[in-house]
Design a protein around this motif. Structure first.
Motif, PDB file in Angstrom:
ATOM      1  N   ILE A  35      55.543   8.174  67.107  1.00  0.00           N
ATOM      2  CA  ILE A  35      55.000   9.388  66.511  1.00  0.00           C
ATOM      3  C   ILE A  35      54.597  10.302  67.660  1.00  0.00           C
ATOM      4  N   CYS A  36      55.185  11.492  67.713  1.00  0.00           N
ATOM      5  CA  CYS A  36      54.889  12.411  68.808  1.00  0.00           C
ATOM      6  C   CYS A  36      54.722  13.819  68.262  1.00  0.00           C
ATOM      7  N   ASP A  37      54.207  14.703  69.090  1.00  0.00           N
ATOM      8  CA  ASP A  37      54.071  16.095  68.697  1.00  0.00           C
ATOM      9  C   ASP A  37      55.446  16.746  68.618  1.00  0.00           C
ATOM     10  N   ALA A  38      55.627  17.588  67.621  1.00  0.00           N
ATOM     11  CA  ALA A  38      56.926  18.235  67.426  1.00  0.00           C
ATOM     12  C   ALA A  38      57.324  19.106  68.603  1.00  0.00           C
ATOM     13  N   ASP A  39      56.331  19.601  69.364  1.00  0.00           N
ATOM     14  CA  ASP A  39      56.643  20.463  70.501  1.00  0.00           C
ATOM     15  C   ASP A  39      57.386  19.733  71.614  1.00  0.00           C
ATOM     16  N   VAL A  40      57.285  18.413  71.659  1.00  0.00           N
ATOM     17  CA  VAL A  40      57.947  17.663  72.739  1.00  0.00           C
ATOM     18  C   VAL A  40      59.014  16.714  72.187  1.00  0.00           C
ATOM     19  N   LEU A  41      59.489  17.001  70.990  1.00  0.00           N
ATOM     20  CA  LEU A  41      60.496  16.132  70.381  1.00  0.00           C
ATOM     21  C   LEU A  41      61.740  16.002  71.254  1.00  0.00           C
ATOM     22  N   ASP A  42      62.206  17.116  71.842  1.00  0.00           N
ATOM     23  CA  ASP A  42      63.424  17.058  72.655  1.00  0.00           C
ATOM     24  C   ASP A  42      63.240  16.193  73.885  1.00  0.00           C
ATOM     25  N   ILE A  54      59.151  10.147  64.832  1.00  0.00           N
ATOM     26  CA  ILE A  54      58.547  10.905  63.742  1.00  0.00           C
ATOM     27  C   ILE A  54      57.727  12.028  64.374  1.00  0.00           C
ATOM     28  N   PRO A  55      58.261  13.255  64.373  1.00  0.00           N
ATOM     29  CA  PRO A  55      57.505  14.371  64.953  1.00  0.00           C
ATOM     30  C   PRO A  55      56.472  14.915  63.976  1.00  0.00           C
ATOM     31  N   VAL A  56      55.308  15.261  64.479  1.00  0.00           N
ATOM     32  CA  VAL A  56      54.268  15.893  63.660  1.00  0.00           C
ATOM     33  C   VAL A  56      53.774  17.134  64.395  1.00  0.00           C
ATOM     34  N   ASN A  57      53.468  18.154  63.658  1.00  0.00           N
ATOM     35  CA  ASN A  57      52.988  19.396  64.247  1.00  0.00           C
ATOM     36  C   ASN A  57      51.471  19.371  64.293  1.00  0.00           C
ATOM     37  N   THR A  58      50.928  19.103  65.451  1.00  0.00           N
ATOM     38  CA  THR A  58      49.474  18.956  65.576  1.00  0.00           C
ATOM     39  C   THR A  58      48.817  20.146  66.262  1.00  0.00           C
ATOM     40  N   HIS A  99      41.716  10.654  70.268  1.00  0.00           N
ATOM     41  CA  HIS A  99      41.628  11.963  69.636  1.00  0.00           C
ATOM     42  C   HIS A  99      41.623  11.778  68.115  1.00  0.00           C
ATOM     43  N   PRO A 100      40.868  12.618  67.385  1.00  0.00           N
ATOM     44  CA  PRO A 100      40.775  12.439  65.928  1.00  0.00           C
ATOM     45  C   PRO A 100      42.120  12.454  65.213  1.00  0.00           C
ATOM     46  N   VAL A 101      43.064  13.287  65.660  1.00  0.00           N
ATOM     47  CA  VAL A 101      44.360  13.340  64.987  1.00  0.00           C
ATOM     48  C   VAL A 101      45.082  12.004  65.118  1.00  0.00           C
ATOM     49  N   CYS A 102      45.094  11.461  66.320  1.00  0.00           N
ATOM     50  CA  CYS A 102      45.753  10.173  66.543  1.00  0.00           C
ATOM     51  C   CYS A 102      45.072   9.064  65.744  1.00  0.00           C
TER      52      CYS A 102
END
Length: 502
Positions: A35-42, A54-58, A99-102
Protein backbone atom coordinates in the motif's frame (compact mmCIF):
# COMPACT_ATOMS: atom_id res chain seq x y z
CA UNK A 1 6.80 -19.75 6.56
CA UNK A 2 5.76 -18.21 3.24
CA UNK A 3 2.35 -16.58 3.42
CA UNK A 4 0.47 -13.40 2.66
CA UNK A 5 2.14 -10.19 3.79
CA UNK A 6 1.33 -6.52 3.29
CA UNK A 7 3.61 -3.51 3.64
CA UNK A 8 2.09 -0.07 4.16
CA UNK A 9 4.58 2.64 3.15
CA UNK A 10 2.97 6.02 2.60
CA UNK A 11 6.12 8.15 2.57
CA UNK A 12 8.00 9.55 -0.39
CA UNK A 13 10.01 7.84 -3.12
CA UNK A 14 13.23 7.64 -1.10
CA UNK A 15 11.52 5.71 1.69
CA UNK A 16 10.06 3.29 -0.85
CA UNK A 17 13.44 2.06 -2.03
CA UNK A 18 14.77 1.86 1.53
CA UNK A 19 12.27 -0.96 2.12
CA UNK A 20 14.47 -3.32 0.07
CA UNK A 21 16.14 -5.03 3.08
CA UNK A 22 12.68 -5.68 4.57
CA UNK A 23 11.38 -7.07 1.28
CA UNK A 24 14.38 -9.40 1.03
CA UNK A 25 13.96 -10.50 4.66
CA UNK A 26 10.43 -11.79 4.09
CA UNK A 27 10.07 -15.54 3.42
CA UNK A 28 10.37 -16.35 -0.25
CA UNK A 29 7.46 -18.02 -1.98
CA UNK A 30 4.67 -16.02 -0.35
CA UNK A 31 2.65 -13.16 -1.77
CA UNK A 32 3.47 -9.54 -0.99
CA UNK A 33 1.18 -6.54 -1.36
CA UNK A 34 2.22 -2.91 -1.03
CA UNK A 35 0.00 0.00 0.00
CA UNK A 36 1.64 3.24 -1.12
CA UNK A 37 0.74 6.82 -1.87
CA UNK A 38 -0.66 7.33 -5.36
CA UNK A 39 1.89 10.09 -5.99
CA UNK A 40 4.74 7.55 -6.04
CA UNK A 41 2.96 4.67 -7.75
CA UNK A 42 5.27 4.82 -10.79
CA UNK A 43 8.27 4.42 -8.48
CA UNK A 44 6.67 1.59 -6.49
CA UNK A 45 6.25 -0.31 -9.76
CA UNK A 46 10.06 -0.47 -10.05
CA UNK A 47 10.44 -2.47 -6.82
CA UNK A 48 11.16 -6.22 -7.06
CA UNK A 49 9.09 -9.02 -5.49
CA UNK A 50 5.86 -7.00 -5.17
CA UNK A 51 2.83 -8.97 -6.34
CA UNK A 52 0.19 -6.25 -6.03
CA UNK A 53 0.27 -2.50 -5.41
CA UNK A 54 -2.68 -0.65 -3.87
CA UNK A 55 -2.27 3.12 -4.32
CA UNK A 56 -4.12 5.48 -1.99
CA UNK A 57 -4.35 9.24 -2.25
CA UNK A 58 -3.28 10.53 1.15
CA UNK A 59 -2.18 14.06 0.23
CA UNK A 60 -5.33 15.80 1.46
CA UNK A 61 -5.47 13.69 4.62
CA UNK A 62 -1.82 14.32 5.45
CA UNK A 63 -2.38 18.05 5.22
CA UNK A 64 -5.45 18.07 7.47
CA UNK A 65 -4.76 15.26 9.95
CA UNK A 66 -3.64 16.16 13.46
CA UNK A 67 -4.79 13.16 15.43
CA UNK A 68 -6.21 9.68 15.24
CA UNK A 69 -8.43 8.83 12.30
CA UNK A 70 -11.66 6.87 12.57
CA UNK A 71 -12.17 3.94 10.22
CA UNK A 72 -15.26 5.52 8.59
CA UNK A 73 -13.18 8.64 7.96
CA UNK A 74 -10.46 6.58 6.26
CA UNK A 75 -13.01 4.80 4.06
CA UNK A 76 -14.63 8.09 3.11
CA UNK A 77 -11.50 10.15 2.50
CA UNK A 78 -9.51 7.46 0.69
CA UNK A 79 -12.49 5.99 -1.15
CA UNK A 80 -11.64 2.45 -0.04
CA UNK A 81 -14.18 -0.31 0.41
CA UNK A 82 -14.00 -2.74 3.31
CA UNK A 83 -14.22 -5.64 0.87
CA UNK A 84 -11.18 -4.35 -1.01
CA UNK A 85 -8.78 -4.27 1.92
CA UNK A 86 -10.18 -6.47 4.68
CA UNK A 87 -8.53 -9.67 3.43
CA UNK A 88 -5.13 -8.42 2.35
CA UNK A 89 -3.19 -10.60 4.74
CA UNK A 90 -3.34 -13.67 6.90
CA UNK A 91 0.25 -13.52 8.11
CA UNK A 92 1.69 -10.06 8.74
CA UNK A 93 1.07 -6.39 8.13
CA UNK A 94 4.04 -4.01 8.29
CA UNK A 95 2.93 -0.45 9.09
CA UNK A 96 6.17 1.43 8.44
CA UNK A 97 4.93 4.97 9.03
CA UNK A 98 4.26 6.27 12.53
CA UNK A 99 1.33 8.28 11.18
CA UNK A 100 -2.46 8.24 11.75
CA UNK A 101 -3.23 7.42 8.10
CA UNK A 102 -0.96 4.38 8.13
CA UNK A 103 -2.28 3.22 11.50
CA UNK A 104 -5.89 3.62 10.42
CA UNK A 105 -5.25 1.53 7.31
CA UNK A 106 -3.48 -1.13 9.38
CA UNK A 107 -6.36 -1.28 11.87
CA UNK A 108 -8.80 -1.58 8.99
CA UNK A 109 -6.92 -4.34 7.18
CA UNK A 110 -6.25 -6.30 10.38
CA UNK A 111 -9.65 -5.69 11.97
CA UNK A 112 -10.06 -9.38 12.82
CA UNK A 113 -6.62 -9.74 14.43
CA UNK A 114 -4.78 -6.57 15.43
CA UNK A 115 -1.74 -8.57 16.57
CA UNK A 116 -0.89 -9.04 12.89
CA UNK A 117 0.60 -5.55 12.97
CA UNK A 118 0.77 -4.33 16.58
CA UNK A 119 3.43 -6.30 18.42
CA UNK A 120 6.31 -5.61 20.83
CA UNK A 121 8.83 -5.35 18.00
CA UNK A 122 6.85 -2.56 16.30
CA UNK A 123 6.51 -0.77 19.63
CA UNK A 124 10.27 -1.00 20.21
CA UNK A 125 11.01 0.31 16.72
CA UNK A 126 8.62 3.24 16.81
CA UNK A 127 9.60 4.26 20.32
CA UNK A 128 13.28 4.13 19.36
CA UNK A 129 12.68 6.30 16.27
CA UNK A 130 10.78 8.81 18.41
CA UNK A 131 13.59 8.86 20.94
CA UNK A 132 16.19 9.38 18.22
CA UNK A 133 14.15 12.19 16.67
CA UNK A 134 15.00 14.18 19.78
CA UNK A 135 18.52 12.71 20.20
CA UNK A 136 19.48 12.53 16.52
CA UNK A 137 23.25 12.58 16.92
CA UNK A 138 23.16 9.35 18.95
CA UNK A 139 21.74 7.16 16.22
CA UNK A 140 23.92 4.74 14.24
CA UNK A 141 21.25 2.32 12.95
CA UNK A 142 19.99 2.76 9.40
CA UNK A 143 16.23 3.07 8.98
CA UNK A 144 16.32 0.29 6.36
CA UNK A 145 17.80 -2.11 8.91
CA UNK A 146 15.23 -1.14 11.53
CA UNK A 147 12.43 -1.92 9.08
CA UNK A 148 14.09 -5.21 8.10
CA UNK A 149 14.16 -6.25 11.76
CA UNK A 150 10.34 -6.35 11.75
CA UNK A 151 10.47 -9.51 9.63
CA UNK A 152 12.54 -11.55 12.13
CA UNK A 153 15.29 -12.28 9.56
CA UNK A 154 17.77 -14.98 10.57
CA UNK A 155 20.27 -14.28 7.78
CA UNK A 156 19.04 -11.19 5.95
CA UNK A 157 20.42 -10.46 2.51
CA UNK A 158 21.54 -6.86 2.93
CA UNK A 159 22.97 -6.44 -0.57
CA UNK A 160 19.71 -6.05 -2.49
CA UNK A 161 19.61 -4.04 -5.71
CA UNK A 162 16.84 -2.82 -7.97
CA UNK A 163 17.48 -4.16 -11.47
CA UNK A 164 17.14 -1.53 -14.19
CA UNK A 165 14.66 -2.72 -16.79
CA UNK A 166 15.71 -3.35 -20.38
CA UNK A 167 13.67 -0.47 -21.80
CA UNK A 168 15.20 1.95 -19.31
CA UNK A 169 18.74 0.83 -20.09
CA UNK A 170 18.11 1.09 -23.82
CA UNK A 171 16.91 4.66 -23.33
CA UNK A 172 19.97 5.49 -21.25
CA UNK A 173 22.41 4.03 -23.78
CA UNK A 174 20.89 6.15 -26.55
CA UNK A 175 21.18 9.26 -24.38
CA UNK A 176 24.81 8.86 -23.33
CA UNK A 177 26.09 7.52 -26.66
CA UNK A 178 26.98 11.03 -27.95
CA UNK A 179 29.16 11.56 -24.87
CA UNK A 180 31.05 8.33 -25.49
CA UNK A 181 31.51 9.24 -29.16
CA UNK A 182 33.08 12.54 -28.11
CA UNK A 183 35.79 10.72 -26.14
CA UNK A 184 34.18 10.64 -22.70
CA UNK A 185 35.30 7.63 -20.67
CA UNK A 186 33.29 8.15 -17.51
CA UNK A 187 29.92 9.77 -16.92
CA UNK A 188 28.64 11.47 -13.80
CA UNK A 189 25.10 12.51 -12.86
CA UNK A 190 24.31 15.58 -10.76
CA UNK A 191 20.92 15.53 -8.98
CA UNK A 192 20.10 19.22 -8.73
CA UNK A 193 16.89 19.14 -6.71
CA UNK A 194 15.53 17.81 -3.44
CA UNK A 195 12.12 17.21 -1.93
CA UNK A 196 13.05 19.51 0.96
CA UNK A 197 14.18 22.98 -0.05
CA UNK A 198 16.34 23.32 3.07
CA UNK A 199 18.37 20.27 2.01
CA UNK A 200 19.31 21.76 -1.35
CA UNK A 201 22.64 22.98 -2.58
CA UNK A 202 22.30 25.80 -5.09
CA UNK A 203 22.68 24.87 -8.77
CA UNK A 204 25.32 27.60 -8.99
CA UNK A 205 27.43 25.52 -6.56
CA UNK A 206 26.98 22.43 -8.71
CA UNK A 207 28.01 24.36 -11.82
CA UNK A 208 31.08 25.67 -9.95
CA UNK A 209 32.07 22.08 -9.12
CA UNK A 210 31.75 21.20 -12.80
CA UNK A 211 33.72 24.25 -13.94
CA UNK A 212 36.71 22.97 -12.00
CA UNK A 213 36.59 19.68 -13.93
CA UNK A 214 38.80 20.18 -16.99
CA UNK A 215 37.30 19.59 -20.41
CA UNK A 216 40.11 17.18 -21.21
CA UNK A 217 39.32 15.00 -18.16
CA UNK A 218 37.26 12.65 -20.37
CA UNK A 219 34.29 12.98 -17.98
CA UNK A 220 30.76 13.67 -19.16
CA UNK A 221 27.82 14.93 -17.11
CA UNK A 222 24.06 14.30 -17.03
CA UNK A 223 21.76 16.64 -15.10
CA UNK A 224 18.94 14.95 -13.18
CA UNK A 225 15.82 16.42 -11.62
CA UNK A 226 12.08 16.05 -11.42
CA UNK A 227 9.27 17.86 -13.14
CA UNK A 228 9.05 21.40 -11.85
CA UNK A 229 12.83 21.62 -11.31
CA UNK A 230 13.68 22.81 -14.83
CA UNK A 231 14.63 26.22 -13.43
CA UNK A 232 17.45 24.58 -11.46
CA UNK A 233 18.90 23.20 -14.69
CA UNK A 234 18.61 26.61 -16.37
CA UNK A 235 20.57 28.23 -13.53
CA UNK A 236 23.20 25.49 -13.73
CA UNK A 237 23.70 25.87 -17.49
CA UNK A 238 23.75 29.65 -17.21
CA UNK A 239 26.98 29.35 -15.22
CA UNK A 240 28.73 26.83 -17.49
CA UNK A 241 30.65 27.65 -20.66
CA UNK A 242 28.08 27.13 -23.46
CA UNK A 243 30.84 25.88 -25.76
CA UNK A 244 31.27 22.74 -23.67
CA UNK A 245 29.52 19.76 -25.22
CA UNK A 246 29.98 17.36 -22.32
CA UNK A 247 26.72 18.13 -20.45
CA UNK A 248 23.29 16.59 -21.15
CA UNK A 249 20.24 18.10 -19.47
CA UNK A 250 17.52 15.56 -18.56
CA UNK A 251 15.82 17.50 -15.76
CA UNK A 252 12.08 16.90 -15.82
CA UNK A 253 12.02 14.52 -18.80
CA UNK A 254 12.74 11.01 -17.45
CA UNK A 255 10.26 8.41 -16.23
CA UNK A 256 11.32 6.31 -13.21
CA UNK A 257 12.15 3.40 -15.53
CA UNK A 258 14.33 5.63 -17.72
CA UNK A 259 16.00 7.23 -14.72
CA UNK A 260 16.96 3.84 -13.24
CA UNK A 261 18.36 2.84 -16.62
CA UNK A 262 20.39 6.03 -16.65
CA UNK A 263 21.71 5.41 -13.14
CA UNK A 264 22.85 1.97 -14.29
CA UNK A 265 24.82 3.53 -17.17
CA UNK A 266 26.69 6.26 -15.27
CA UNK A 267 29.73 5.83 -13.04
CA UNK A 268 29.00 8.28 -10.20
CA UNK A 269 25.86 10.04 -8.93
CA UNK A 270 26.17 13.20 -6.80
CA UNK A 271 23.36 14.85 -4.84
CA UNK A 272 21.93 15.78 -1.47
CA UNK A 273 19.61 13.65 0.66
CA UNK A 274 16.89 13.08 -1.92
CA UNK A 275 14.89 10.17 -3.31
CA UNK A 276 16.75 9.74 -6.63
CA UNK A 277 20.07 9.45 -4.76
CA UNK A 278 18.73 6.43 -2.84
CA UNK A 279 17.42 4.83 -6.03
CA UNK A 280 20.81 5.33 -7.68
CA UNK A 281 22.47 3.54 -4.77
CA UNK A 282 19.88 0.76 -5.01
CA UNK A 283 20.71 0.24 -8.69
CA UNK A 284 24.30 -0.40 -7.57
CA UNK A 285 25.96 2.78 -8.85
CA UNK A 286 28.39 4.60 -6.56
CA UNK A 287 26.96 7.78 -5.08
CA UNK A 288 28.29 10.75 -3.15
CA UNK A 289 25.69 12.23 -0.82
CA UNK A 290 26.08 15.72 0.63
CA UNK A 291 24.25 15.80 3.97
CA UNK A 292 23.76 18.72 6.35
CA UNK A 293 21.18 20.36 8.66
CA UNK A 294 18.44 17.85 9.58
CA UNK A 295 19.54 15.21 7.02
CA UNK A 296 21.21 12.56 9.17
CA UNK A 297 23.26 10.14 7.10
CA UNK A 298 23.47 7.32 9.63
CA UNK A 299 19.71 6.72 9.47
CA UNK A 300 18.90 7.72 5.86
CA UNK A 301 22.24 7.78 4.04
CA UNK A 302 22.89 5.84 0.82
CA UNK A 303 22.48 2.14 1.57
CA UNK A 304 24.94 -0.41 0.22
CA UNK A 305 28.60 -1.09 -0.36
CA UNK A 306 31.11 1.64 -1.20
CA UNK A 307 29.00 4.81 -1.24
CA UNK A 308 30.34 8.13 0.08
CA UNK A 309 28.83 10.82 2.30
CA UNK A 310 30.14 14.34 3.01
CA UNK A 311 28.88 15.81 6.29
CA UNK A 312 29.67 19.00 8.24
CA UNK A 313 32.04 19.12 11.18
CA UNK A 314 29.47 20.63 13.50
CA UNK A 315 28.66 19.49 17.07
CA UNK A 316 24.99 20.21 16.44
CA UNK A 317 24.75 18.07 13.29
CA UNK A 318 22.25 16.64 12.54
CA UNK A 319 19.95 19.32 13.91
CA UNK A 320 16.37 20.52 13.72
CA UNK A 321 15.58 22.98 10.89
CA UNK A 322 14.87 25.66 13.49
CA UNK A 323 18.43 25.32 14.81
CA UNK A 324 19.84 25.41 11.28
CA UNK A 325 17.86 28.55 10.46
CA UNK A 326 19.16 30.32 13.57
CA UNK A 327 22.74 29.94 12.35
CA UNK A 328 21.77 30.66 8.72
CA UNK A 329 22.68 27.12 7.67
CA UNK A 330 26.34 27.53 8.55
CA UNK A 331 26.76 23.77 8.03
CA UNK A 332 26.12 24.26 4.30
CA UNK A 333 28.96 26.75 3.80
CA UNK A 334 31.80 24.21 3.54
CA UNK A 335 30.11 22.87 0.40
CA UNK A 336 30.92 26.23 -1.22
CA UNK A 337 34.60 25.25 -1.43
CA UNK A 338 34.07 24.36 -5.07
CA UNK A 339 37.64 23.55 -6.07
CA UNK A 340 38.18 21.21 -3.11
CA UNK A 341 34.95 19.31 -3.75
CA UNK A 342 35.75 19.05 -7.48
CA UNK A 343 39.12 17.54 -6.57
CA UNK A 344 37.42 15.09 -4.22
CA UNK A 345 35.03 14.04 -6.99
CA UNK A 346 37.97 13.33 -9.27
CA UNK A 347 39.67 11.22 -6.58
CA UNK A 348 36.48 9.20 -6.06
CA UNK A 349 36.14 8.87 -9.84
CA UNK A 350 39.69 7.48 -10.12
CA UNK A 351 39.04 5.06 -7.22
CA UNK A 352 42.26 6.01 -5.44
CA UNK A 353 43.28 4.70 -2.02
CA UNK A 354 42.00 6.47 1.14
CA UNK A 355 45.41 8.09 1.62
CA UNK A 356 44.74 10.16 -1.50
CA UNK A 357 41.50 11.65 -0.19
CA UNK A 358 41.58 15.33 0.67
CA UNK A 359 38.40 17.05 1.78
CA UNK A 360 37.38 20.67 2.30
CA UNK A 361 37.81 22.22 5.73
CA UNK A 362 34.75 21.80 7.89
CA UNK A 363 33.65 18.49 6.36
CA UNK A 364 34.05 14.77 7.09
CA UNK A 365 33.98 11.99 4.49
CA UNK A 366 32.42 8.60 5.27
CA UNK A 367 32.14 5.44 3.19
CA UNK A 368 29.38 2.85 3.53
CA UNK A 369 29.81 -0.88 3.93
CA UNK A 370 27.49 -3.82 4.46
CA UNK A 371 28.07 -5.96 7.54
CA UNK A 372 26.16 -8.67 9.37
CA UNK A 373 24.63 -5.82 11.38
CA UNK A 374 23.50 -3.93 8.32
CA UNK A 375 24.65 -0.68 6.76
CA UNK A 376 27.64 0.94 8.45
CA UNK A 377 29.78 4.01 7.74
CA UNK A 378 33.52 4.22 8.25
CA UNK A 379 35.45 7.48 8.44
CA UNK A 380 37.63 8.02 5.37
CA UNK A 381 38.82 11.53 6.21
CA UNK A 382 37.94 13.73 9.15
CA UNK A 383 36.79 13.15 12.71
CA UNK A 384 36.85 9.58 14.02
CA UNK A 385 33.78 7.80 15.35
CA UNK A 386 32.71 8.49 18.93
CA UNK A 387 33.19 5.31 21.04
CA UNK A 388 30.43 6.39 23.40
CA UNK A 389 27.91 6.59 20.56
CA UNK A 390 29.18 3.31 19.08
CA UNK A 391 28.64 1.67 22.48
CA UNK A 392 24.98 2.68 22.47
CA UNK A 393 24.64 1.56 18.84
CA UNK A 394 25.90 -1.91 19.75
CA UNK A 395 23.27 -2.15 22.47
CA UNK A 396 20.50 -0.96 20.14
CA UNK A 397 21.52 -3.46 17.49
CA UNK A 398 21.53 -6.23 20.12
CA UNK A 399 17.98 -5.25 21.10
CA UNK A 400 16.66 -5.64 17.55
CA UNK A 401 18.89 -8.51 16.39
CA UNK A 402 18.11 -10.85 19.32
CA UNK A 403 14.41 -10.12 19.40
CA UNK A 404 12.10 -13.09 18.84
CA UNK A 405 8.50 -14.05 19.39
CA UNK A 406 9.19 -15.46 22.86
CA UNK A 407 9.34 -11.97 24.34
CA UNK A 408 5.59 -11.79 24.08
CA UNK A 409 5.50 -14.24 26.97
CA UNK A 410 8.08 -12.53 29.17
CA UNK A 411 6.90 -12.14 32.74
CA UNK A 412 6.65 -8.68 34.17
CA UNK A 413 9.84 -7.56 35.91
CA UNK A 414 8.40 -6.89 39.35
CA UNK A 415 9.81 -4.07 41.43
CA UNK A 416 11.83 -2.57 38.60
CA UNK A 417 9.41 0.02 37.28
CA UNK A 418 8.30 3.21 38.95
CA UNK A 419 6.17 6.15 37.81
CA UNK A 420 3.67 3.64 36.38
CA UNK A 421 6.34 1.91 34.34
CA UNK A 422 7.76 5.06 32.77
CA UNK A 423 11.33 4.52 33.96
CA UNK A 424 13.57 1.69 35.05
CA UNK A 425 15.82 1.94 38.07
CA UNK A 426 18.79 0.05 39.38
CA UNK A 427 21.12 -2.47 37.73
CA UNK A 428 21.99 -2.77 34.12
CA UNK A 429 24.19 0.31 33.89
CA UNK A 430 27.10 -0.59 31.60
CA UNK A 431 30.66 -0.06 32.69
CA UNK A 432 32.75 2.69 31.17
CA UNK A 433 33.36 6.31 32.05
CA UNK A 434 30.95 8.08 34.36
CA UNK A 435 29.79 10.27 31.48
CA UNK A 436 29.12 7.20 29.35
CA UNK A 437 27.03 5.59 32.07
CA UNK A 438 25.06 8.81 32.57
CA UNK A 439 24.33 9.19 28.86
CA UNK A 440 23.41 5.54 28.47
CA UNK A 441 21.03 5.72 31.42
CA UNK A 442 19.46 8.93 30.14
CA UNK A 443 18.89 7.59 26.62
CA UNK A 444 17.71 4.21 27.89
CA UNK A 445 15.08 5.78 30.14
CA UNK A 446 13.99 8.09 27.36
CA UNK A 447 13.50 5.09 25.08
CA UNK A 448 11.56 3.31 27.82
CA UNK A 449 9.42 6.39 28.35
CA UNK A 450 8.62 6.59 24.62
CA UNK A 451 7.35 2.99 24.76
CA UNK A 452 4.69 3.92 27.29
CA UNK A 453 3.80 7.21 25.59
CA UNK A 454 3.54 5.69 22.10
CA UNK A 455 0.03 6.36 20.70
CA UNK A 456 -1.83 3.38 19.24
CA UNK A 457 -5.22 3.40 17.50
CA UNK A 458 -8.36 2.96 19.57
CA UNK A 459 -9.02 -0.21 17.62
CA UNK A 460 -6.38 -1.76 19.91
CA UNK A 461 -7.95 -2.67 23.24
CA UNK A 462 -6.46 -1.09 26.34
CA UNK A 463 -5.54 -4.57 27.64
CA UNK A 464 -3.75 -5.53 24.43
CA UNK A 465 -1.98 -2.16 24.33
CA UNK A 466 -0.73 -2.52 27.90
CA UNK A 467 0.42 -6.11 27.43
CA UNK A 468 2.23 -5.27 24.18
CA UNK A 469 4.00 -2.28 25.68
CA UNK A 470 4.83 -4.19 28.85
CA UNK A 471 6.41 -6.99 26.80
CA UNK A 472 8.46 -4.47 24.83
CA UNK A 473 9.56 -2.66 27.98
CA UNK A 474 10.32 -5.93 29.77
CA UNK A 475 12.46 -7.15 26.88
CA UNK A 476 14.36 -3.85 26.73
CA UNK A 477 15.06 -4.00 30.45
CA UNK A 478 16.12 -7.65 30.19
CA UNK A 479 18.64 -6.71 27.49
CA UNK A 480 20.02 -4.02 29.76
CA UNK A 481 20.35 -6.50 32.62
CA UNK A 482 22.09 -8.91 30.25
CA UNK A 483 24.54 -6.20 29.23
CA UNK A 484 25.25 -5.46 32.88
CA UNK A 485 25.89 -9.15 33.54
CA UNK A 486 28.36 -9.34 30.66
CA UNK A 487 30.20 -6.33 32.05
CA UNK A 488 30.37 -7.93 35.53
CA UNK A 489 31.96 -11.05 34.02
CA UNK A 490 34.72 -9.13 32.22
CA UNK A 491 38.28 -9.51 33.42
CA UNK A 492 39.97 -6.58 35.14
CA UNK A 493 42.22 -6.21 32.08
CA UNK A 494 39.20 -5.95 29.77
CA UNK A 495 37.57 -3.39 32.05
CA UNK A 496 40.69 -1.28 32.21
CA UNK A 497 41.11 -1.51 28.45
CA UNK A 498 37.48 -0.55 27.92
CA UNK A 499 37.67 2.45 30.24
CA UNK A 500 40.95 3.67 28.80
CA UNK A 501 39.73 3.57 25.22
CA UNK A 502 36.51 5.33 26.11
Amino acid sequence: EPGKSTICQLARMGDLVQMLPLISALPQGGSLKLICDADVLDWAEQLPQIDEIIPVNTRRMRQSTHGELSLPQVLRELDISVEKVSHFTDQAFYALNDHPVCDALAALVCHENQSLWVNPRLVLLRSYVRMIAAEHRWNRIHLSDLWASLAFPEKPDRNVNVPAKAAGRQFAKSVVEPLHQSGVRRIWAFILGSGGKYRRIAPEDFSAYWNHIAENSHIGLVLIGGRGEEELARRFLQNVDPRRNDVINLVGVCSPEELLGLFAEVDLVVGVDTGPLHWAAAVGTRVLGMYFAEAGFYDTGPYGQGHFVLVPDCPEYPCHPVVAEKCDYKCRRPFEDHRAIAELLKVINDELSPEEYSIPAGLHLHRSSLTAQGNRYEVVAGKANDPEIDYLADFVWKVFAEFDETIRKLPRIEGRYNDSGRSFQGGGIPRGTENQRDNFERLFNRWLGEIWKLPLPKAISSTAEFETKESAAGYLCAQKESLHQVDKNKSEFDLLKCESCL
